[in-house]
Design an enzyme around this catalytic site. Structure first.
Site, PDB file in Angstrom:
ATOM      1  N   MET A 194      -8.348   9.300   9.870  1.00  0.00           N
ATOM      2  CA  MET A 194      -8.863  10.308   8.020  1.00  0.00           C
ATOM      3  C   MET A 194      -9.829  11.163   8.806  1.00  0.00           C
ATOM      4  O   MET A 194     -11.341  11.119   7.235  1.00  0.00           O
ATOM      5  CB  MET A 194      -9.927   8.748   7.859  1.00  0.00           C
ATOM      6  CG  MET A 194      -9.313   7.249   6.990  1.00  0.00           C
ATOM      7  SD  MET A 194      -9.876   6.570   6.089  1.00  0.00           S
ATOM      8  CE  MET A 194      -9.755   5.526   8.213  1.00  0.00           C
TER       9      MET A 194
ATOM     10  N   LYS B 155      -3.514   3.920  -2.692  1.00  0.00           N
ATOM     11  CA  LYS B 155      -4.415   3.980  -2.020  1.00  0.00           C
ATOM     12  C   LYS B 155      -4.378   5.844  -2.110  1.00  0.00           C
ATOM     13  O   LYS B 155      -4.764   5.442  -0.403  1.00  0.00           O
ATOM     14  CB  LYS B 155      -5.734   3.348  -1.509  1.00  0.00           C
ATOM     15  CG  LYS B 155      -6.216   2.190  -2.710  1.00  0.00           C
ATOM     16  CD  LYS B 155      -7.415   1.219  -1.570  1.00  0.00           C
ATOM     17  CE  LYS B 155      -6.516   0.309  -0.785  1.00  0.00           C
ATOM     18  NZ  LYS B 155      -8.319  -0.493  -0.188  1.00  0.00           N
TER      19      LYS B 155
ATOM     20  N   ASP C 234       1.003  -0.895   0.121  1.00  0.00           N
ATOM     21  CA  ASP C 234      -0.041  -0.686  -0.339  1.00  0.00           C
ATOM     22  C   ASP C 234       0.774   1.475  -0.140  1.00  0.00           C
ATOM     23  O   ASP C 234       2.084   1.307   0.107  1.00  0.00           O
ATOM     24  CB  ASP C 234      -0.667  -0.394   1.464  1.00  0.00           C
ATOM     25  CG  ASP C 234      -1.927  -0.465   0.828  1.00  0.00           C
ATOM     26  OD1 ASP C 234      -1.998  -1.576  -0.120  1.00  0.00           O
ATOM     27  OD2 ASP C 234      -2.783  -0.958   2.048  1.00  0.00           O
TER      28      ASP C 234
HETATM   29  N1  SAH Z   1      -4.439   0.380   8.723  1.00  0.00           N
HETATM   30  C1  SAH Z   1      -4.396   1.955   9.104  1.00  0.00           C
HETATM   31  C2  SAH Z   1      -4.963   2.799   9.103  1.00  0.00           C
HETATM   32  C3  SAH Z   1      -5.160   2.957   7.643  1.00  0.00           C
HETATM   33  S1  SAH Z   1      -6.244   4.192   7.026  1.00  0.00           S
HETATM   34  C4  SAH Z   1      -4.053   1.502  10.685  1.00  0.00           C
HETATM   35  O1  SAH Z   1      -3.349   0.931  11.490  1.00  0.00           O
HETATM   36  O2  SAH Z   1      -3.102   2.418  11.323  1.00  0.00           O
HETATM   37  C5  SAH Z   1      -5.380   5.674   6.610  1.00  0.00           C
HETATM   38  C6  SAH Z   1      -5.327   6.642   8.294  1.00  0.00           C
HETATM   39  O3  SAH Z   1      -4.917   6.046   8.665  1.00  0.00           O
HETATM   40  C7  SAH Z   1      -5.131   8.064   7.518  1.00  0.00           C
HETATM   41  O4  SAH Z   1      -6.058   8.128   6.914  1.00  0.00           O
HETATM   42  C8  SAH Z   1      -4.634   8.609   9.003  1.00  0.00           C
HETATM   43  O5  SAH Z   1      -5.215   9.086   9.214  1.00  0.00           O
HETATM   44  C9  SAH Z   1      -4.239   6.982   9.320  1.00  0.00           C
HETATM   45  N2  SAH Z   1      -2.317   7.002   9.652  1.00  0.00           N
HETATM   46  C10 SAH Z   1      -1.728   6.276   8.730  1.00  0.00           C
HETATM   47  N3  SAH Z   1      -0.492   6.323   9.294  1.00  0.00           N
HETATM   48  C11 SAH Z   1      -0.502   8.119   9.875  1.00  0.00           C
HETATM   49  C12 SAH Z   1       0.857   8.296  10.264  1.00  0.00           C
HETATM   50  N4  SAH Z   1       2.098   8.037  10.098  1.00  0.00           N
HETATM   51  N5  SAH Z   1       0.658   9.932  11.031  1.00  0.00           N
HETATM   52  C13 SAH Z   1      -0.474   9.504  10.800  1.00  0.00           C
HETATM   53  N6  SAH Z   1      -1.768   9.350  10.150  1.00  0.00           N
HETATM   54  C14 SAH Z   1      -1.447   7.677   9.781  1.00  0.00           C
END
Ligand code: SAH
Length: 256
Positions: free
Chosen positions: A172, A58, A36
């Site tokens: 998100m 995505k 991803d």
């Molecule tokens: N499965 C992932 C989440 C996917 S949804 C998890 O467990 O973290 C994608 C959202 O995750 C983004 O819109 C943001 O809100 C958050 N996100 C993912 N990586 C991030 C990071 N390094 N810093 C801040 N927010 C993050």
């Protein structure tokens, strides 16, 4: 099927060193890796030379591959006998659609496993200095999505979240920050509740901004908050200020 299998793997929150040993071993052994957008490119360096690397990125609103296509390709390779790694940001089962991919594998009778990863809220909170629970300030936290996947998805109960949980972490939520602010204020959450906005948590590009619930929409606009970002709402955000003040004092003692 000749020995094909699927590992649905959490890559962790951004810093490549935060992946688990088990996940790394699956990457090293993989024939095919479907990865991803939020997965650190450094992790792909651990793959075998001949491994097939497929980008499924995505970005919000711009999909390189649809979820249906990702699942189709994942199943095809596994049914052809490959060891497939489906590498996802954070944890596969936290807003990661990992559940749908596990169901797809199970429906085909393909052996699969789910390897957890550090979800971004846990990683970003640690690196930004915001404990999600803290004695005296927070005895509970909830992770919430700011964007509902479909109209038919259950409505977020902002009324309950405003009062029932000490620390809220919203994934998100960047595009919806105004609406989230309005909902929480309308349900009686204090405008002075501290808020941290954490962008690119755990990576070298991390930026953290602290403000209040009342001011968070303006704050996000003024710093041009970009994805990926998290909104952390709760009294425990004050611990960050305390840690920073203590670190400054310690530095002065060393310099002095
Ligand atoms: N499965 C992932 C989440 C996917 S949804 C998890 O467990 O973290 C994608 C959202 O995750 C983004 O819109 C943001 O809100 C958050 N996100 C993912 N990586 C991030 C990071 N390094 N810093 C801040 N927010 C993050």
């Amino acid at each position: 099927m000749r020995g094909g299998a699927i590992a649905i793997v959490g890559a962790g929150p951004g810093d490549p060193e935060l992946i688990t040993l088990k996940a790394l071993r699956r990457i090293e052994a993989a024939d095919v890796i479907l990865y991803d957008r939020l997965v650190s490119g450094e992790l792909l360096d651990y793959a075998r030379e001949g491994a097939l690397r497929i980008y499924c990125g995505k970005a919000p609103g711009r999909h390189a591959m649809t979820q249906e296509n990702i699942q189709r390709v994942m199943l095809e390779h596994a049914l052809a006998g490959s060891r497939v790694v489906r590498l996802k940001g954070g944890d596969p089962y936290v807003f990661g659609r990992g559940g749908e991919e596990a169901i797809a594998a199970a429906q085909q009778g393909i052996p699969y496993e789910v390897i957890p990863g550090i979800t971004s809220s846990i990683g970003a909170a640690a690196s930004a200095g915001v404990p999600l629970t803290h004695r005296g300030l927070s005895g509970s936290f909830a992770v919430v999505t700011g964007t509902r996947a479909e109209e038919s998805s259950p409505k977020t109960r902002w009324d309950c979240l405003a009062h029932g949980v000490d620390t809220l972490v919203i994934y998100m939520g960047t595009a919806q920050i105004g609406e989230i602010r309005r909902e929480l204020l309308a349900h009686g959450k204090s405008a002075s509740t501290p808020v941290a906005l954490i962008e690119n948590g755990t990576t070298s590009a991390e930026r953290t901004f602290v403000g209040t619930l009342g001011g968070m929409e303006k704050l996000a606009a003024s710093v041009q908050l970009r994805n990926p970002a998290l909104i952390v709402i709760g009294e425990t955000v004050r611990v960050r200020e305390q840690l920073l003040a203590l670190e400054r004092m310690a530095e002065q003692r060393v310099v002095g």
